[in-house]
Design a protein around this motif. Structure first.
Motif, PDB file in Angstrom:
ATOM      1  N   ALA A  21       0.914  -1.359  -0.123  1.00  0.00           N
ATOM      2  CA  ALA A  21      -0.054   0.012  -0.052  1.00  0.00           C
ATOM      3  C   ALA A  21       0.738   1.375   0.124  1.00  0.00           C
ATOM      4  O   ALA A  21       0.511   2.216  -0.888  1.00  0.00           O
ATOM      5  CB  ALA A  21      -0.901   0.115   1.054  1.00  0.00           C
ATOM      6  N   SER A  22       1.827   1.165   0.581  1.00  0.00           N
ATOM      7  CA  SER A  22       2.950   2.367   0.972  1.00  0.00           C
ATOM      8  C   SER A  22       3.562   2.597  -0.670  1.00  0.00           C
ATOM      9  O   SER A  22       3.839   3.820  -1.065  1.00  0.00           O
ATOM     10  CB  SER A  22       4.035   2.240   1.857  1.00  0.00           C
ATOM     11  N   MET A  23       3.619   1.474  -1.196  1.00  0.00           N
ATOM     12  CA  MET A  23       4.532   1.340  -2.540  1.00  0.00           C
ATOM     13  C   MET A  23       3.407   2.271  -3.665  1.00  0.00           C
ATOM     14  O   MET A  23       3.974   2.987  -4.616  1.00  0.00           O
ATOM     15  CB  MET A  23       4.802   0.237  -3.034  1.00  0.00           C
ATOM     16  N   ILE A  24       2.144   1.758  -3.474  1.00  0.00           N
ATOM     17  CA  ILE A  24       1.227   2.390  -4.442  1.00  0.00           C
ATOM     18  C   ILE A  24       0.746   3.858  -4.047  1.00  0.00           C
ATOM     19  O   ILE A  24       0.610   4.717  -5.048  1.00  0.00           O
ATOM     20  CB  ILE A  24      -0.157   1.289  -4.639  1.00  0.00           C
ATOM     21  N   ALA A  25       0.917   3.981  -2.994  1.00  0.00           N
ATOM     22  CA  ALA A  25       0.443   5.393  -2.304  1.00  0.00           C
ATOM     23  C   ALA A  25       1.448   6.610  -3.023  1.00  0.00           C
ATOM     24  O   ALA A  25       1.323   7.798  -2.858  1.00  0.00           O
ATOM     25  CB  ALA A  25       0.171   5.513  -0.844  1.00  0.00           C
ATOM     26  N   ILE A  30      -9.712   0.666  -6.790  1.00  0.00           N
ATOM     27  CA  ILE A  30      -8.268   1.149  -7.078  1.00  0.00           C
ATOM     28  C   ILE A  30      -7.530   0.054  -8.012  1.00  0.00           C
ATOM     29  O   ILE A  30      -8.025  -1.001  -8.142  1.00  0.00           O
ATOM     30  CB  ILE A  30      -7.578   1.194  -5.918  1.00  0.00           C
ATOM     31  N   ARG A  31      -6.659   0.524  -8.762  1.00  0.00           N
ATOM     32  CA  ARG A  31      -5.900  -0.101  -9.891  1.00  0.00           C
ATOM     33  C   ARG A  31      -4.551  -0.258  -9.172  1.00  0.00           C
ATOM     34  O   ARG A  31      -3.922   0.550  -8.497  1.00  0.00           O
ATOM     35  CB  ARG A  31      -5.675   0.921 -10.944  1.00  0.00           C
ATOM     36  N   TYR A  32      -4.203  -1.549  -9.186  1.00  0.00           N
ATOM     37  CA  TYR A  32      -3.146  -2.247  -8.405  1.00  0.00           C
ATOM     38  C   TYR A  32      -1.816  -1.987  -9.303  1.00  0.00           C
ATOM     39  O   TYR A  32      -0.645  -2.181  -8.776  1.00  0.00           O
ATOM     40  CB  TYR A  32      -3.325  -3.246  -7.919  1.00  0.00           C
ATOM     41  N   THR A  33      -1.964  -1.890 -10.811  1.00  0.00           N
ATOM     42  CA  THR A  33      -0.766  -2.124 -11.475  1.00  0.00           C
ATOM     43  C   THR A  33      -0.229  -0.467 -11.544  1.00  0.00           C
ATOM     44  O   THR A  33      -1.021   0.395 -11.897  1.00  0.00           O
ATOM     45  CB  THR A  33      -1.265  -2.443 -13.070  1.00  0.00           C
ATOM     46  N   ILE A  34       1.086  -0.444 -11.363  1.00  0.00           N
ATOM     47  CA  ILE A  34       1.731   0.823 -11.223  1.00  0.00           C
ATOM     48  C   ILE A  34       2.307   1.194 -12.801  1.00  0.00           C
ATOM     49  O   ILE A  34       3.093   0.358 -13.290  1.00  0.00           O
ATOM     50  CB  ILE A  34       2.877   0.936 -10.424  1.00  0.00           C
TER      51      ILE A  34
END
Length: 723
Positions: free
Chosen positions: A687-691, A719-723
């Motif tokens: 979650a920290s990485m996506i935020a 939410i989209r999990y692909t960065i």
């Protein structure tokens, strides 16, 4: 209400820009709070609240998170249960959730009621829109946050491990948490929630089941099995068996291999103090104290005896003076004189003189003269008994009935007294014979006494079963308790029921003529319970069992009764059985089959009465729920199965899930099961990485969006999990 037991408050809140999101991993067990882009959360605490009262002031306080033992001396926790905002893994108590968010924001350094940072908060799979809407309302209305985003913790964990190269772009994530377990397919980096599977089994149920097993096995140490302690034992000693049936058979047979798998937990034990033999000085001192106490008691007894002698002498002088005065009184004035003294006749005064004289002799220690009482014949004591009724007047008939009653009662008491004396003599004779046998051969006597006690106990137990279940018509005992009332009745009770039925049937035919004939009244005597041969009181076997048990307890300190004997017929209850003192072995808790039986409920929930699928079966269910156009990716899914959540820390869970998936997949399928780098914190890391990604600001919704679009837009939000 004041807050207690707070961790260190962060002081760098003002250094973060307003567009830096705060990441909250809102789990059912732990809540983790930190800043987006950091490697670890700032703090972690239990997601519970407790409201004890201060012992001195009675003021209620709110304590969030883990309990500090140092506060137990100030607050009363006995009536303050732990409260969680979750039902399973869905937030439903938002009043409690507000306390927890207040604590989280205050600890991260927020000053004032407003939080001017975006929030990324985790939620469960397929979270109900009502729970999601209430959470948004709480964050927007209470804390005034600019925007919020929701995400599933298991998907965040998969994305973090995908970045580390542990899992592939397509795969399955098996998340076993505190109260629930989920399986989510991941296709092209995005979770497919329509094909996910959930079971209401988690770490809480494993701990609770282990607590129940230990409490049943060691009922004397239930207070030692606190929930937190059992949780620690579970995480330290439990493991997943590769084959549960084979592992259980090893422990059942007591194989040598099980000795290495058994763990022990020694409870605090303080041996009883060893009494040292007293010295000669101590013995002399105790003897002097005992002699002094004895002398004091003798002086008290002498003073009491002297006082009693004085009382008796005064009373005797008074009675003799009364007799002297009575001799000087005229005959016609004697009744009036006696009415003032309280006596009825001169003979009563003389009897009192004789009684006081005997008591005075006894108090002085002089021999007491015993007057032999000669029983007068019944014809003299009861003169009216043998006289026919027609020769007596009505008043004499009443006197005759009274004399018959007195004679019958006195004779009955005399017979009972003689029977009791005979029983006491017989008991003394039997005890004397037993003592002679014991002195002749103690070991043989003890063995015979034990055998007799076992035989009597079995006989008494069999008699109780027959009383409960009854016998059939041919005398065969009924072994099952599920029998009709007729089979539980004995012969006297059956006859009583027959008479009642016959009488009721005859009276229902026509005119009620019961009582005209004298034979009708004999029915009451036949139906009386006094004719019942089945005596409910203790029989001879129970009395003998009580006597033998008391004898064994007297001569054998190690004897412990297995069957509690009934009190003997004489009315004297048996003594309390002797129990051996507890040793250090009794304070040692053995963890054997419990080590793998408790976590086995993750794969077989029916063990604790939950009719749902296990972790390995959930994988097959989730794959079958995939749409037909996505089935082509089925082979790649099992090639990357990620285990995350606190229960994935059990040793052996990788091999067990691998074996379970092999049973449901075609032969030769490529299957790879891996564990998350950190099953407890990877959800927050993901979650920290996506935020922290630049595209995160496009996936949040603001307070204005919530007010304009409402719950229907929240229902479609993802939410989209692909960065």
């Amino acid at each position: 209400m004041s807050l207690a037991m707070r961790p260190s408050r962060q002081t760098d809140y003002s250094l973060f820009p307003s567009d830096c999101p705060i990441v909250i991993d809102n789990g059912a067990f732990n809540c983790r709070v930190g800043w987006a882009g950091e490697t670890d959360p700032r703090f972690t605490f239990r997601n519970v609240i407790q409201k004890p009262k201060h012992k001195a002031t009675g003021e209620s306080v709110s304590i969030i998170g883990d309990l500090d033992p140092g506060l137990m001396k100030y607050f009363d926790y006995t009536r303050a249960p732990l409260r969680s905002p979750f039902d399973s893994n869905v937030v439903y108590q938002f009043e409690t959730m507000e306390y927890i968010l207040d604590y989280a924001f205050e600890r991260i350094g927020v000053e004032g009621p407003k939080v001017d940072h975006p929030i990324l908060i985790t939620e469960c799979v397929c979270n109900p829109v009502h729970s999601r809407s209430k959470m948004a309302e709480l964050l927007f209305e209470t804390y005034g946050i600019p925007s919020v985003a929701y995400g599933v913790d298991a998907a965040f964990s998969y994305k973090h491990n995908q970045k580390l190269g542990i899992c592939d772009n397509d795969g399955l994530v098996v998340c076993s948490g505190f109260t629930t377990s989920h399986v989510i397919p991941i296709l092209h980096g995005e979770p497919v929630f329509e094909a996910s599977c959930r079971t209401n089994i988690g770490g809480y149920h494993v701990t609770d089941y282990m607590k129940q097993l230990l409490s049943l096995q060691y009922p004397y140490h239930v207070s030692s099995f606190a929930w937190e302690k059992v949780e620690h034992l579970k995480m330290e000693h439990c493991y997943i068996a590769l084959d549960y049936a084979s592992e259980s058979q090893l422990f059942q047979k007591g194989a040598k291999e099980t000795d290495e798998k058994v763990r022990y937990w020694q409870l605090p034990y303080r041996p009883p103090p060893v009494e040292e033999e007293p010295s000669e000085e101590e013995l002399a001192r105790k003897a002097a104290i005992k002699e002094k106490q004895g002398q004091r008691l003798r002086e008290m007894a002498a003073a009491k005896r002297s006082s009693r002698i004085t009382e008796f002498e005064n009373e005797l002088q008074g009675l003799e003076f009364l007799l002297q005065q009575l001799e000087n009184v005229e005959d016609h004035e004697i009744p009036f004189f006696l009415s003032e003294t309280g006596y009825v006749s001169k003979q009563e005064i003389e009897s009192a003189v004789a009684r006081v004289t005997q008591s005075l002799r006894k108090a002085k220690g002089e021999p007491v003269e015993v007057e032999e009482k000669t029983e007068s014949p019944s014809s003299e004591k009861y003169p009216l008994i043998n006289i026919p009724d027609h020769m007596l007047t009505p008043e004499q008939l009443k006197q005759k009935k009274r004399q018959i009653f007195i004679k019958t009662t006195s004779e009955g008491k005399l017979r009972a007294k003689q029977k009791k004396q005979e029983e006491e003599l017989e008991r003394e004779r039997q005890n004397q014979q037993d003592e002679e046998k014991r002195l002749e051969n103690p070991e043989l006597y003890l063995e015979q006494l034990r055998a007799k006690q076992r035989e009597l106990a079995q006989r008494v137990e069999q008699r109780k079963k027959l009383k409960t279940n009854g016998t059939r018509g041919n005398g065969t005992p009924v072994l099952s308790g599920n029998v009709g009332r007729g089979e539980r009745l004995n012969a006297a009770q059956k006859e009583r029921m027959r008479l009642l039925t016959t009488a009721a049937f005859d009276r229902g035919k026509g005119e009620d003529t019961f009582g005209i004939k004298d034979e009708d009244w004999q029915l009451y005597k036949l139906m009386s319970r006094d004719n019942d041969d089945n005596d409910e009181g203790p029989n001879e076997d129970e009395a003998e069992l009580a006597r033998v048990t008391a004898k064994l307890q007297e001569i054998d300190p190690t004897f412990v009764t297995l069957v509690e004997p009934s009190p003997p017929a004489t009315g004297n209850g048996s003594e309390t059985p002797h129990f051996r003192p507890l040793t250090a072995e009794d304070y040692r808790i053995t963890l054997g089959i419990e080590r793998f039986r408790c976590p086995e409920i993750l794969f077989q929930p029916h063990i604790v009465g939950i009719d749902q699928a296990g972790l390995d079966e959930m994988v097959g269910i989730s794959m079958r729920r995939l749409k037909p156009e996505l089935l082509s990716h089925g082979e790649n899914l099992c090639n990357s199965v990620l285990l995350t959540g606190g229960n994935c820390l059990f040793p052996g869970i990788n091999e067990r899930i691998l074996t379970g998936i092999q049973k449901i997949r075609p032969f030769g399928s490529s299957i790879r099961v891996c564990r998350a780098s950190d099953p407890l914190l990877d959800a927050w890391h993901g979650a920290s990485m996506i935020a922290a990604s630049p595209s995160f600001s496009e996936q949040v919704f603001s307070r204005q969006d919530y007010m304009e679009k409402g719950e229907e837009w929240l229902r479609k939000y993802q939410i989209r999990y692909t960065i």
